[in-house]
Write an enzyme that holds these catalytic residues in place. Structure first.
Site, mmCIF file in Angstrom:
data_model
loop_
_atom_site.group_PDB
_atom_site.id
_atom_site.type_symbol
_atom_site.label_atom_id
_atom_site.label_comp_id
_atom_site.label_asym_id
_atom_site.label_seq_id
_atom_site.Cartn_x
_atom_site.Cartn_y
_atom_site.Cartn_z
ATOM 1 N N LYS A 13 9.798 -10.721 41.782
ATOM 2 C CA LYS A 13 8.990 -11.936 41.813
ATOM 3 C C LYS A 13 9.585 -12.793 42.940
ATOM 4 O O LYS A 13 8.851 -13.474 43.546
ATOM 5 C CB LYS A 13 9.049 -12.477 40.285
ATOM 6 N N ARG A 88 5.921 -19.425 30.594
ATOM 7 C CA ARG A 88 6.624 -18.093 30.119
ATOM 8 C C ARG A 88 5.880 -17.757 28.867
ATOM 9 O O ARG A 88 6.416 -16.830 28.042
ATOM 10 C CB ARG A 88 8.103 -18.403 30.010
ATOM 11 N N ARG A 127 22.355 -3.183 40.475
ATOM 12 C CA ARG A 127 22.961 -4.268 41.205
ATOM 13 C C ARG A 127 24.512 -4.283 41.017
ATOM 14 O O ARG A 127 25.037 -4.172 40.019
ATOM 15 C CB ARG A 127 22.449 -5.630 40.827
ATOM 16 N N ARG A 138 27.759 -6.889 36.884
ATOM 17 C CA ARG A 138 27.626 -7.826 35.961
ATOM 18 C C ARG A 138 27.201 -7.260 34.658
ATOM 19 O O ARG A 138 26.444 -6.527 34.539
ATOM 20 C CB ARG A 138 26.604 -8.929 36.559
ATOM 21 N N ARG A 149 16.844 -7.511 27.797
ATOM 22 C CA ARG A 149 16.125 -8.472 28.489
ATOM 23 C C ARG A 149 14.449 -8.271 28.729
ATOM 24 O O ARG A 149 13.795 -8.911 28.774
ATOM 25 C CB ARG A 149 16.739 -8.801 29.896
#
Length: 201
Positions: A13, A88, A127, A138, A149
């Site tokens: 996005k 959202r 990532r 992370r 998530r």
């Protein structure tokens, strides 16, 4: 043109928002940027936001909506905008519609970037960041966290897809492929060419 960009974490996005907004010659507006600008500028709303963020709480809808409304009333957004990360939820989308109506505007299009879950998990859990000379992952990019998530996204934000589809505003965009390919699909759904002009077909 007034556009909302939807899509789960890892759909691209942020990248697409900047490119598409540039083609349309409108500002790309993200709630994260609005929060940071208000907090650093010590606006009345920014001070309230800081209280919630410092306490680790979510910023209430009415404050988020008020800040977005202020941002949309700024001169650079008069001719159009691309909203990334807002709304959202369905209540936020209804408040956005009311805020735009007060400004004499309405949404032109809602683009939803579509990527299957396995690909999103692969993208996000792939990532890495450099810490003390070592590439580490992370915590929030670990596969189990990524799936959580995505679950939260499905529960809270995905209903917007149906809401905007019912309103006749939604275009789903296949977000798998090179960045330029995804951008081309999005521009086609908006009915514009690569220069942001209305396309012939």
């Amino acid at each position: 043109m007034r556009v909302v960009l939807l899509g789960p974490p890892g759909a691209g996005k942020g990248t697409q928002a900047q490119i598409i907004a540039g083609k349309l010659n409108v500002p790309a507006i993200s709630t994260g940027d609005i929060f940071r600008a208000n907090v650093s500028g010590k606006t009345e709303l920014g001070l309230k936001v800081k209280e919630y963020l410092d306490a680790g709480d979510l910023v209430p809808d009415e404050i988020t909506v008020a800040m977005v409304k202020d941002r949309l009333a700024e001169p650079d957004a008069k001719a159009g905008f691309l909203l990334d990360g807002f709304p959202r939820s369905i209540p936020q989308s209804e408040q956005l519609r009311e805020s735009l109506a007060e400004l004499g505007h309405s949404l032109d299009r809602v683009l939803e970037l579509v990527v299957d879950e396995d690909e999103l998990v692969r993208r996000l859990s792939g990532r890495r960041m450099l810490v003390d000379g070592e590439m580490i992952q992370r915590d929030d990019d670990k596969p189990e966290t990524v799936r959580h998530r995505l679950q939260v996204y499905r529960e809270q934000t995905e209903p917007l897809s149906g809401f905007y589809e019912a309103a006749g505003l939604l275009s789903r965009i296949d977000a798998i492929g090179e960045v330029e390919e995804v951008t081309a699909r999005a521009l086609k759904a908006l009915g514009v060419d690569d220069a942001g002009q209305p396309s012939a077909d």
